[in-house]
Design a protein around this motif. Structure first.
Motif, PDB file in Angstrom:
ATOM      1  N   GLY A  15       0.813  -1.206   0.000  1.00 28.72           N
ATOM      2  CA  GLY A  15       0.000   0.000   0.000  1.00 28.72           C
ATOM      3  C   GLY A  15       0.843   1.251   0.000  1.00 28.72           C
ATOM      4  N   THR A  16       2.076   1.123   0.484  1.00 27.49           N
ATOM      5  CA  THR A  16       2.993   2.262   0.557  1.00 27.49           C
ATOM      6  C   THR A  16       4.056   2.175  -0.529  1.00 27.49           C
ATOM      7  OG1 THR A  16       2.670   2.335   2.958  1.00 27.49           O
ATOM      8  CG2 THR A  16       4.555   3.559   2.075  1.00 27.49           C
ATOM      9  N   LEU A  17       4.716   1.031  -0.614  1.00 25.40           N
ATOM     10  CA  LEU A  17       5.782   0.806  -1.596  1.00 25.40           C
ATOM     11  C   LEU A  17       5.347  -0.144  -2.711  1.00 25.40           C
ATOM     12  CD1 LEU A  17       8.732   0.326   0.933  1.00 25.40           C
ATOM     13  CD2 LEU A  17       8.037   2.443  -0.222  1.00 25.40           C
ATOM     14  N   ILE A  18       4.534  -1.122  -2.349  1.00 27.30           N
ATOM     15  CA  ILE A  18       3.989  -2.088  -3.302  1.00 27.30           C
ATOM     16  C   ILE A  18       2.512  -1.772  -3.540  1.00 27.30           C
ATOM     17  CG2 ILE A  18       3.379  -4.518  -3.640  1.00 27.30           C
ATOM     18  CD1 ILE A  18       6.344  -4.108  -3.973  1.00 27.30           C
ATOM     19  N   ASP A  19       2.117  -1.742  -4.804  1.00 27.12           N
ATOM     20  CA  ASP A  19       0.732  -1.430  -5.172  1.00 27.12           C
ATOM     21  C   ASP A  19      -0.137  -2.676  -4.967  1.00 27.12           C
ATOM     22  OD1 ASP A  19      -1.639  -0.550  -6.226  1.00 27.12           O
ATOM     23  OD2 ASP A  19      -0.856  -0.123  -8.234  1.00 27.12           O
ATOM     24  N   PRO A 102       5.538   2.965  -9.212  1.00 24.84           N
ATOM     25  CA  PRO A 102       6.629   3.373 -10.095  1.00 24.84           C
ATOM     26  C   PRO A 102       7.723   4.202  -9.420  1.00 24.84           C
ATOM     27  CG  PRO A 102       4.523   3.670 -11.205  1.00 24.84           C
ATOM     28  CD  PRO A 102       4.211   3.308  -9.772  1.00 24.84           C
ATOM     29  N   ASP A 103       7.383   4.929  -8.369  1.00 28.77           N
ATOM     30  CA  ASP A 103       8.378   5.797  -7.735  1.00 28.77           C
ATOM     31  C   ASP A 103       9.101   5.148  -6.557  1.00 28.77           C
ATOM     32  OD1 ASP A 103       6.231   5.735  -5.984  1.00 28.77           O
ATOM     33  OD2 ASP A 103       6.227   7.886  -5.579  1.00 28.77           O
ATOM     34  N   SER A 104       8.714   3.934  -6.184  1.00 27.86           N
ATOM     35  CA  SER A 104       9.247   3.339  -4.949  1.00 27.86           C
ATOM     36  C   SER A 104      10.748   3.068  -5.024  1.00 27.86           C
ATOM     37  CB  SER A 104       8.501   2.046  -4.611  1.00 27.86           C
ATOM     38  OG  SER A 104       7.165   2.305  -4.256  1.00 27.86           O
ATOM     39  N   GLU A 105      11.199   2.397  -6.073  1.00 25.11           N
ATOM     40  CA  GLU A 105      12.603   1.995  -6.139  1.00 25.11           C
ATOM     41  C   GLU A 105      13.533   3.204  -6.133  1.00 25.11           C
ATOM     42  OE1 GLU A 105      15.710  -0.681  -8.837  1.00 25.11           O
ATOM     43  OE2 GLU A 105      13.611  -0.532  -9.425  1.00 25.11           O
ATOM     44  N   GLY A 106      13.245   4.182  -6.966  1.00 25.03           N
ATOM     45  CA  GLY A 106      14.104   5.362  -7.023  1.00 25.03           C
ATOM     46  C   GLY A 106      14.113   6.135  -5.716  1.00 25.03           C
TER      47      GLY A 106
END
Length: 240
Positions: A15-19, A102-106
């Motif tokens: 929910g925060t990092l993983i959709d 999409p923005d989690s890894e970066g």
């Protein structure tokens, strides 16, 4: 209070990092396609939240992948749809396939340069391993529901995390708890006196989706609509 006041970020993952909501909808497609009426996305997610939260209460030591098998069964029963044991197992294993935002890894790669990064997640170690491969960062600590034997928002999970971070040279005042779920994370953060950051992924949607309604809304110290916005705010603080 500033973002740069903290030494570590403690994260909820799903929910925060993983959709996880998109992952759930995709994983349930075969089931929902057999329902004799149209179900909205939020109807599916809210039903999932009810059954998941209930099952976590009654079987707190059950691995998340196995718990989701029961959730699948309860959903099929609620919607009057026949199902197989194999479908239940397949859904339980689908967590590893749920996509990262999409923005989690970066964002995590940037934040890793400035903080210790720690996970407090309502999943099992094998499922988290699959998700972590999509996040592209090594976490300094990863505390799963399987490790603890219970699920957030139970106090036990936060007690466990606060005990274990001492081995990383951290104390409660050093961490900023960063999460989407008001029910699983921000309510307990208020209770435990943790500084907290709301990543409001559902800012453009109504309701609470795949998490239970927390009732009275918890308070928060920071709010961003994405991990990318958190990074921008941190960068602005450094430039100030």
């Amino acid at each position: 209070m500033k973002l740069t006041d903290f030494k570590a970020l403690t994260f909820d993952v799903y929910g925060t990092l993983i959709d996880w909501e998109s992952g759930m909808i995709e994983g349930l497609k075969g089931l929902t396609a057999r329902v004799d009426r149209d179900l909205s996305r939020d109807e599916i997610l809210e039903a999932h939240a009810r059954h998941e939260s209930s099952q976590q209460k009654y079987t707190p030591a059950k691995k998340y992948s196995e718990l989701l098998q029961i959730v699948y069964k309860r959903l099929a029963e609620e919607w009057g749809v026949p199902f197989t044991r194999e479908e239940c197992v397949e859904y339980g294993e689908s967590v590893k396939k749920w996509p990262a935002f999409p923005d989690s890894e970066g964002a995590l790669q940037y934040l890793k340069k400035h903080y210790k990064l720690i996970v407090l997640t309502n999943t099992d170690n094998d499922s988290f391993k699959g998700s972590n491969e999509k996040l592209g960062v090594h976490f300094d600590g990863a505390y799963t529901a399987e490790d603890v034997g219970s699920y957030k928002p139970f106090d036990r999970n936060f007690d466990y995390m606060l005990e274990k971070i001492t081995s990383l040279g951290l104390q409660k005042s050093d961490i900023l708890h960063t999460a989407e779920s008001m029910f699983h994370d921000h309510g307990p953060a208020n209770k435990f006196g943790l500084a907290n950051c709301w990543i409001y992924r559902r800012h453009d949607q109504k309701g609470f989706g795949a998490t239970m309604n927390p009732g009275e809304m918890p308070t928060y110290d920071f709010r961003f609509n994405s991990m990318a916005d958190l990074v921008k705010a941190h960068q602005e603080e450094l430039r100030a």
